[in-house]
Design a protein around this motif. Structure first.
Motif, mmCIF file in Angstrom:
data_model
loop_
_atom_site.group_PDB
_atom_site.id
_atom_site.type_symbol
_atom_site.label_atom_id
_atom_site.label_comp_id
_atom_site.label_asym_id
_atom_site.label_seq_id
_atom_site.Cartn_x
_atom_site.Cartn_y
_atom_site.Cartn_z
ATOM 1 N N SER A 536 0.880 -1.235 0.161
ATOM 2 C CA SER A 536 0.074 0.030 -0.170
ATOM 3 C C SER A 536 0.918 1.339 -0.093
ATOM 4 O O SER A 536 1.974 1.201 0.567
ATOM 5 N N GLN A 541 -4.466 8.157 -5.299
ATOM 6 C CA GLN A 541 -5.527 7.552 -5.649
ATOM 7 C C GLN A 541 -5.781 7.402 -7.041
ATOM 8 O O GLN A 541 -5.521 8.235 -7.958
ATOM 9 N N ILE A 542 -6.174 6.482 -7.548
ATOM 10 C CA ILE A 542 -6.510 6.020 -8.724
ATOM 11 C C ILE A 542 -7.980 5.778 -9.114
ATOM 12 O O ILE A 542 -8.720 5.141 -8.381
ATOM 13 N N LEU A 547 -8.702 1.780 -13.161
ATOM 14 C CA LEU A 547 -8.325 0.462 -12.383
ATOM 15 C C LEU A 547 -8.290 -0.735 -13.653
ATOM 16 O O LEU A 547 -7.592 -1.577 -13.288
ATOM 17 N N GLU A 589 -6.956 -2.017 -5.211
ATOM 18 C CA GLU A 589 -8.077 -1.320 -4.839
ATOM 19 C C GLU A 589 -7.438 0.011 -4.535
ATOM 20 O O GLU A 589 -6.129 0.293 -4.073
ATOM 21 N N SER A 590 -8.519 1.142 -4.675
ATOM 22 C CA SER A 590 -8.093 2.483 -4.606
ATOM 23 C C SER A 590 -8.942 3.307 -3.754
ATOM 24 O O SER A 590 -10.004 3.299 -4.199
ATOM 25 N N SER A 594 -5.427 5.974 -0.083
ATOM 26 C CA SER A 594 -4.278 4.978 -0.310
ATOM 27 C C SER A 594 -4.598 4.033 -1.657
ATOM 28 O O SER A 594 -6.057 3.913 -1.816
ATOM 29 N N THR A 595 -3.616 3.484 -2.146
ATOM 30 C CA THR A 595 -3.811 2.395 -3.223
ATOM 31 C C THR A 595 -3.067 1.262 -2.710
ATOM 32 O O THR A 595 -1.892 1.184 -2.280
ATOM 33 N N THR A 596 -3.966 0.079 -2.858
ATOM 34 C CA THR A 596 -3.214 -1.346 -2.425
ATOM 35 C C THR A 596 -3.306 -2.157 -3.549
ATOM 36 O O THR A 596 -4.136 -2.448 -3.976
#
Length: 607
Positions: A536, A541-542, A547, A589-590, A594-596
């Protein structure tokens, strides 16, 4: 005594005999018998039934042994079409009778209304062949009255005594003549009824053909099944004069039927209503087996009274599947006729063609859209590939030209500049080499040509050195790098080369896009089935619509500056292919925070 014409004429005959014995006028009873039979003729259009009832009532009334109706044929013979008898021997009903003594002159006499009265065949001066013929039928006394149909001789009404002679009374003769006239009327009514039925059948046939032709033309001119089905409901309701016409369609597994189109002149509206097929097996079992269904029920109508409804359902199907049903409802007990059922089934077959045609068209459109999308992706891929291959070559070319210019100068070489140019050459060659290697690896993985080299590793000791190799980079970029490893982790059976490449690409990606002051967190946990590794990075953020394309080759998020972030755009594409190669999965996931990226590895790879 007044006699109700609807009373049995047998009872009337018994009453007439009784009253005759006590002196009642026989003429009145004749009139009442004729009236009763005339009324039956008016009440029925079935000629066979009328003729059978007539001969029965005549025989009972006249107390004769046999009464026949003989229909003449074009070949000179004839058939017994009605018989009532108490004479011994074989019944004559249905038999074809050929009388060799019956000539054209007899036909002409009967056409003029002449009758034959024979009280005793042996004392009437008959021709010997006629005596033999009547005797063969066990006839002793014979009374024959012609039955005329217009100007033609249709047949003969015959009353016979079989055991002994009989003196025929004028009242009996008059009675038979009047009844023969009534039979002629019945024949005329039956003929008219047949003509009306034929004309009605022709009209119904024309209506059916017109409806099917209209719908066929609709299907030919339109690819929109919705419009076709909508018009089908209104057209069927109009032609068949029903209160409601519905088309319901099944879902993919035939568990739910939804009313897609409806035309109704009575409430309530039912369009878009659904029905669970399993809850109505008595309705849907025959329909799913491609059998039409007709049912009647009593329902509470749109006013307080109860209404009897008759429903017809015909399945919509083709060689591939049952798609739905056409339902017709009318507020009457009268069942749907055979021609109506056939018409609805023909229309249902046309609906199946329309639905299948529309679905094939939609599938073709989808395929065209997919092909266009693939074509666009191919062009984008080639454009990106050309750009990525050209960029290092351009840098190398400029560095070589500059280096040549320096060497050709007569002055002392600027060693620092030469060193910088050589570093550029080295970096760009390495970049070009990595791009080509990444492309080759993508090709091999796509073809599944690479074999796995599976070993068992302890991820608690294997992962930290890889993370630490990025510590200096994250420190320089003012990023925090955190590693969380669960206490109880199983040994992992995997290809260490592929897994290391996945981790390296994901960490490179995180370091590249994480802003200064934000955190990169690597966490490892396990379930009985998988080992889960998540990476992460905060502050990134996407968008949701991006995605879906994040793993496409050469794809970069539009708002990111390629000159600032660099890279070939193949890293995440390789991650996805390598994960698949390891029988693992990767998801992203975003959120605003955060983005993970999460890698789910099977604890052991099956051989």
């Amino acid at each position: 005594m007044n006699i109700n014409p609807s009373e049995s004429t047998a009872e009337l005959a018994q009453a007439s005999c009784h009253n005759f014995q006590i002196g009642t006028d026989f003429h009145d009873w004749n009139n009442q018998l004729i009236g009763a039979i005339a009324q039956k003729i008016c009440q029925s259009l079935d000629l066979d039934t009328i003729l059978a009832q007539t001969v029965t009532e005549i025989r009972r009334f006249l107390l004769s042994d046999r009464v026949l109706i003989y229909r003449l044929e074009s070949d000179g013979g004839g058939t017994i079409v009605a018989e009532s008898t108490i004479a011994p021997g074989i019944p004559l009903l249905g038999k074809n009778i050929q009388d060799s003594c019956f000539s054209e002159k007899h036909v002409e006499r009967y056409k003029r209304g002449c009758i034959q009265i024979v009280e005793d065949i042996y004392a009437a001066g008959l021709h010997p062949c006629q005596i033999d013929f009547l005797a063969s039928l066990q006839v002793r006394a014979n009374l024959v009255v012609p039955i005329l149909f217009g100007q033609d001789l249709w047949g003969l009404l015959i009353t016979q005594h079989c055991c002994q002679p009989r003196q025929w009374q004028q009242t009996e003769i008059d009675l038979l003549k009047q009844l023969a006239t009534q039979i002629g009327i019945a024949i005329q009514n039956a003929q008219l009824h047949q003509q009306v039925q034929y004309l009605q059948s022709q009209l119904k046939l024309q209506q059916s053909e017109a409806v099917v032709r209209y719908i066929t033309e609709l299907i030919r001119d339109r690819l929109d099944a919705e419009e076709v089905l909508k018009r089908v409901t209104s057209e069927l309701a109009r032609v068949l004069q029903v209160e409601r016409c519905q088309i319901e369609l099944y879902n993919a597994n035939h568990t739910i039927a939804t009313i897609a189109h409806e035309y109704a002149t009575i409430p309530p509206p039912c369009q878009k209503m659904t029905r669970q097929v399993a809850n109505f097996p008595e309705l849907y079992q025959p329909l799913l087996h491609k059998q039409p269904l007709q049912v009647g029920e009593v329902v509470r109508g749109w006013n307080p009274r109860l209404v009897v409804m008759t429903q017809l359902a015909c399945p919509i199907f083709d060689a591939q599947a049952v798609m739905g049903n056409i339902w017709l409802t009318k507020a009457t007990q009268k069942v749907f006729e055979e021609w109506e059922i056939q018409l609805v089934q023909q229309v249902a077959n046309q609906c199946a063609i329309a639905i299948r045609q529309a679905r094939l068209y939609q599938l073709a459109q989808t395929q065209v859209s997919e092909l266009e999308k693939l074509e666009n992706l191919k062009h984008e891929f080639l454009r990106s590939l050309s750009h990525e291959l050209r960029t290092p070559i351009t840098s190398i070319s400029l560095a070589v030209q500059t280096l040549e210019a320096i060497i050709n100068q007569e002055t002392v070489l600027d060693t620092e500049l030469v060193s910088q140019l050589l570093q550029i050459l080295h970096n760009e060659c390495e970049r070009e080499s990595k791009l080509i290697n990444d492309l080759l690896m993508l090709t091999y993985l796509e073809a599944e040509a690479e074999t796995l080299t599976v070993i068992v590793i302890d991820i608690k000791t294997w992962l930290p050195p890889i993370i630490e190799s990025f510590r200096e980079l994250t420190t320089c970029q003012q990023q925090q790098l955190i590693l969380h490893i669960a206490d109880e982790l199983p040994l992992l059976e995997t290809d260490i080369t592929d897994l290391e490449r996945i981790m390296t690409e994901l960490l490179n990606n995180a370091c590249k896009y994480t802003p200064a002051g934000e955190t990169i967190t690597v966490a490892v946990s396990a379930t009985p089935q998988v080992v889960q590794i998540s990476i992460s990075n905060s502050g990134v953020q996407i968008a949701t619509n991006e995605l879906a394309r994040i793993f496409d080759p050469f794809y970069r998020i539009p708002k990111h500056d390629p000159w600032k972030y660099g890279g070939s755009g193949l890293g995440l594409a390789l991650v996805q292919k390598l994960a698949k190669h390891l029988k693992a999965s990767i998801r992203v996931e975003s959120t605003a925070a955060s983005t993970t990226f999460t890698l789910l590895l099977p604890r052991a790879i099956a051989a």
